[in-house]
Design a protein around this motif. Structure first.
Motif, PDB file in Angstrom:
ATOM      1  N   LEU A 278    -122.741 -17.315 -80.392  1.00 41.89           N
ATOM      2  CA  LEU A 278    -123.381 -18.383 -79.628  1.00 41.89           C
ATOM      3  C   LEU A 278    -122.543 -18.780 -78.414  1.00 41.89           C
ATOM      4  O   LEU A 278    -123.096 -19.130 -77.361  1.00 41.89           O
ATOM      5  N   SER A 279    -121.218 -18.705 -78.539  1.00 39.68           N
ATOM      6  CA  SER A 279    -120.365 -19.055 -77.401  1.00 39.68           C
ATOM      7  C   SER A 279    -120.604 -18.101 -76.232  1.00 39.68           C
ATOM      8  O   SER A 279    -120.583 -18.511 -75.065  1.00 39.68           O
ATOM      9  N   VAL A 280    -120.839 -16.836 -76.545  1.00 40.76           N
ATOM     10  CA  VAL A 280    -121.125 -15.854 -75.491  1.00 40.76           C
ATOM     11  C   VAL A 280    -122.494 -16.121 -74.873  1.00 40.76           C
ATOM     12  O   VAL A 280    -122.654 -16.089 -73.645  1.00 40.76           O
ATOM     13  N   ILE A 281    -123.478 -16.399 -75.722  1.00 34.75           N
ATOM     14  CA  ILE A 281    -124.826 -16.676 -75.225  1.00 34.75           C
ATOM     15  C   ILE A 281    -124.828 -17.902 -74.322  1.00 34.75           C
ATOM     16  O   ILE A 281    -125.425 -17.899 -73.236  1.00 34.75           O
ATOM     17  N   LEU A 282    -124.160 -18.958 -74.761  1.00 29.97           N
ATOM     18  CA  LEU A 282    -124.097 -20.187 -73.966  1.00 29.97           C
ATOM     19  C   LEU A 282    -123.364 -19.966 -72.644  1.00 29.97           C
ATOM     20  O   LEU A 282    -123.770 -20.487 -71.601  1.00 29.97           O
ATOM     21  N   GLN A 283    -122.294 -19.197 -72.681  1.00 33.51           N
ATOM     22  CA  GLN A 283    -121.528 -18.927 -71.470  1.00 33.51           C
ATOM     23  C   GLN A 283    -122.367 -18.179 -70.436  1.00 33.51           C
ATOM     24  O   GLN A 283    -122.408 -18.542 -69.255  1.00 33.51           O
ATOM     25  N   VAL A 284    -123.067 -17.144 -70.888  1.00 32.77           N
ATOM     26  CA  VAL A 284    -123.901 -16.346 -69.987  1.00 32.77           C
ATOM     27  C   VAL A 284    -125.059 -17.179 -69.454  1.00 32.77           C
ATOM     28  O   VAL A 284    -125.355 -17.161 -68.247  1.00 32.77           O
ATOM     29  N   ALA A 285    -125.718 -17.935 -70.350  1.00 32.56           N
ATOM     30  CA  ALA A 285    -126.863 -18.747 -69.932  1.00 32.56           C
ATOM     31  C   ALA A 285    -126.441 -19.816 -68.937  1.00 32.56           C
ATOM     32  O   ALA A 285    -127.120 -20.052 -67.928  1.00 32.56           O
ATOM     33  N   SER A 286    -125.321 -20.469 -69.183  1.00 27.13           N
ATOM     34  CA  SER A 286    -124.849 -21.513 -68.286  1.00 27.13           C
ATOM     35  C   SER A 286    -124.514 -20.957 -66.899  1.00 27.13           C
ATOM     36  O   SER A 286    -124.848 -21.565 -65.872  1.00 27.13           O
ATOM     37  N   PHE A 287    -123.869 -19.806 -66.875  1.00 23.21           N
ATOM     38  CA  PHE A 287    -123.485 -19.230 -65.583  1.00 23.21           C
ATOM     39  C   PHE A 287    -124.704 -18.768 -64.785  1.00 23.21           C
ATOM     40  O   PHE A 287    -124.781 -18.978 -63.569  1.00 23.21           O
ATOM     41  N   ARG A 288    -125.664 -18.171 -65.493  1.00 26.58           N
ATOM     42  CA  ARG A 288    -126.838 -17.659 -64.782  1.00 26.58           C
ATOM     43  C   ARG A 288    -127.780 -18.772 -64.343  1.00 26.58           C
ATOM     44  O   ARG A 288    -128.413 -18.661 -63.288  1.00 26.58           O
ATOM     45  N   LEU A 289    -127.871 -19.835 -65.126  1.00 26.86           N
ATOM     46  CA  LEU A 289    -128.799 -20.918 -64.791  1.00 26.86           C
ATOM     47  C   LEU A 289    -128.187 -21.946 -63.846  1.00 26.86           C
ATOM     48  O   LEU A 289    -128.866 -22.454 -62.949  1.00 26.86           O
ATOM     49  N   PHE A 290    -126.894 -22.250 -64.057  1.00 29.93           N
ATOM     50  CA  PHE A 290    -126.291 -23.343 -63.304  1.00 29.93           C
ATOM     51  C   PHE A 290    -125.077 -22.928 -62.475  1.00 29.93           C
ATOM     52  O   PHE A 290    -124.532 -23.735 -61.735  1.00 29.93           O
ATOM     53  N   GLY A 291    -124.657 -21.671 -62.633  1.00 29.05           N
ATOM     54  CA  GLY A 291    -123.515 -21.196 -61.870  1.00 29.05           C
ATOM     55  C   GLY A 291    -122.180 -21.739 -62.338  1.00 29.05           C
ATOM     56  O   GLY A 291    -121.180 -21.629 -61.633  1.00 29.05           O
ATOM     57  N   THR A 292    -122.147 -22.312 -63.522  1.00 30.23           N
ATOM     58  CA  THR A 292    -120.902 -22.859 -64.075  1.00 30.23           C
ATOM     59  C   THR A 292    -120.634 -22.247 -65.450  1.00 30.23           C
ATOM     60  O   THR A 292    -121.567 -21.803 -66.137  1.00 30.23           O
ATOM     61  N   ARG A 293    -119.373 -22.255 -65.863  1.00 31.94           N
ATOM     62  CA  ARG A 293    -118.977 -21.720 -67.160  1.00 31.94           C
ATOM     63  C   ARG A 293    -118.592 -22.860 -68.097  1.00 31.94           C
ATOM     64  O   ARG A 293    -117.885 -23.787 -67.693  1.00 31.94           O
ATOM     65  N   ILE A 294    -119.055 -22.794 -69.312  1.00 27.38           N
ATOM     66  CA  ILE A 294    -118.723 -23.816 -70.309  1.00 27.38           C
ATOM     67  C   ILE A 294    -117.301 -23.616 -70.811  1.00 27.38           C
ATOM     68  O   ILE A 294    -116.548 -24.568 -70.999  1.00 27.38           O
ATOM     69  N   PHE A 295    -116.929 -22.353 -71.022  1.00 30.06           N
ATOM     70  CA  PHE A 295    -115.608 -22.020 -71.562  1.00 30.06           C
ATOM     71  C   PHE A 295    -114.773 -21.314 -70.497  1.00 30.06           C
ATOM     72  O   PHE A 295    -115.312 -20.730 -69.561  1.00 30.06           O
TER      73      PHE A 295
END
Length: 345
Positions: A278-295
């Motif tokens: 899930l951490s990988v999924i969230l990281q990819v989704a956040s970067f592609r949707l908002f241009g930012t990284r969670i981790f």
């Protein structure tokens, strides 16, 4: 019970003895780990460590299972053979991936299409054998059935769960001993679950009970193989399991879940694998949707590395999380037995 003890102890011994032989064999041929340049810089010191150690795990488990079932039976149980077949088959896909990386001296092996294609073939063969030979239910299960019957789409479900968990373990295999130690917990849990189902045939569906004894032996064999390998894979690792080991382990965990009709329970038992994926999924989704990284980096264990945590600290704490998740899954399994299946009596 004797077969389970023989399978686990034999595979543990073979893995303990055999892994150093594999280390020498691969080191002699220069089969050392390649490190991604965009990964944590601390990992550069691990460059050249022998990889493809999953071969030792698989070989030890196959021998342990074979000897135990030949001595105590049931040697030709479709359920046990399917579980071990997935173990070896997924391991073969991972081996080809690892071998290409080493031969071409790059950190990328099989293309995604080729890797998923290989996993699809293994999943398709497993689905056919599970449905038509082992007579496994095609209904999605928690511990009992949920009522959702996949029917003709059962092979698709098998592909999703086998490839999903094999890649989840692959993502977890980023620190010395992390994936091996965590998977040992889950294999141990499935040994107990399958044996419990076998000893209480009147409380569980006949499809789950039919091959539960052989499935317990298969899980015990895998647990022994992983623990023996962990002796040499613990930090600082003298060998890595590679995709050979991670794909085999994840695929077999999924196969055990299908054969014991506990597919959704695996989400709890293998909770650490789920969290890291899930951490990988969230990281990819956040970067592609908002241009930012969670981790700072994904998978999650590398975020803590870049935050200054020592590798051994991360490993032990993640082992604790993985062990607690497995314990919770076992607790839910037993609570279901007491609540809905009439208890021990």
């Amino acid at each position: 019970m004797r077969a389970i003890l023989l399978a686990s102890s034999l595979s543990l011994t073979l893995s303990l003895i055999g892994t150093p032989l594999v280390i020498r064999f691969f080191r002699h041929r220069g089969y050392g780990q390649l490190i991604r340049h965009d990964g944590p810089q601390s990992h550069m010191t691990k460059r050249g460590t022998p990889t493809m150690g999953g071969t030792a795990i698989i070989a030890a488990a196959l021998i342990g299972y074979g000897v135990a079932t030949l001595v105590f039976g049931p040697a030709l149980s479709p359920g046990g053979l399917l579980a071990m077949g997935v173990f070896a088959g997924m391991g073969a896909v991972g081996f080809v991936d690892d071998y290409i990386k080493l031969k071409r001296r790059r950190s990328l092996g099989l293309t995604k299409t080729a890797k998923f294609g290989g996993q699809a073939i293994i999943a398709g063969l497993f689905a056919y054998g599970a449905q038509y030979v082992a007579e496994t239910s095609t209904v999605l299960s928690w511990i009992g059935t949920t009522g959702l019957d996949f029917g003709a789409f059962f092979p698709v479900f098998c592909f999703l769960i086998l490839s999903g968990y094999s890649n989840a373990v692959n993502l977890t295999d980023g620190l010395d001993g992390l994936a091996a130690g965590t998977s040992a917990f889950v294999f141990g849990a499935y040994t107990m679950i399958a044996f419990w189902i076998f000893r209480h045939p009147e409380q569980y569906a006949v499809e789950a009970w039919l091959h539960a004894d052989a499935v317990a032996i298969a899980a015990a064999s895998a647990a022994g193989g992983v623990l023996g390998f962990l002796w040499w894979n613990a930090p600082p690792a003298r060998i890595f399991m590679g995709d050979t080991g991670s794909l085999a382990i994840g695929g077999m965990l999924a196969a055990l879940a299908v054969l014991t009709e506990t597919e959704l329970l695996l989400v709890l038992l293998g909770g650490l694998f789920v969290i890291i994926t899930l951490s990988v999924i969230l990281q990819v989704a956040s970067f592609r949707l908002f241009g930012t990284r969670i981790f700072k980096m994904a998978p999650l264990q590398h975020h803590f590395e870049l935050s200054g945590w020592q590798e051994t600290t991360i490993i032990v704490r993640f082992w604790i999380i993985g062990g607690l998740a497995t314990a919770l899954g076992l607790g839910v399994f037993y609570a279901d037995f007491l609540t809905f299946r009439g208890g021990i009596g």
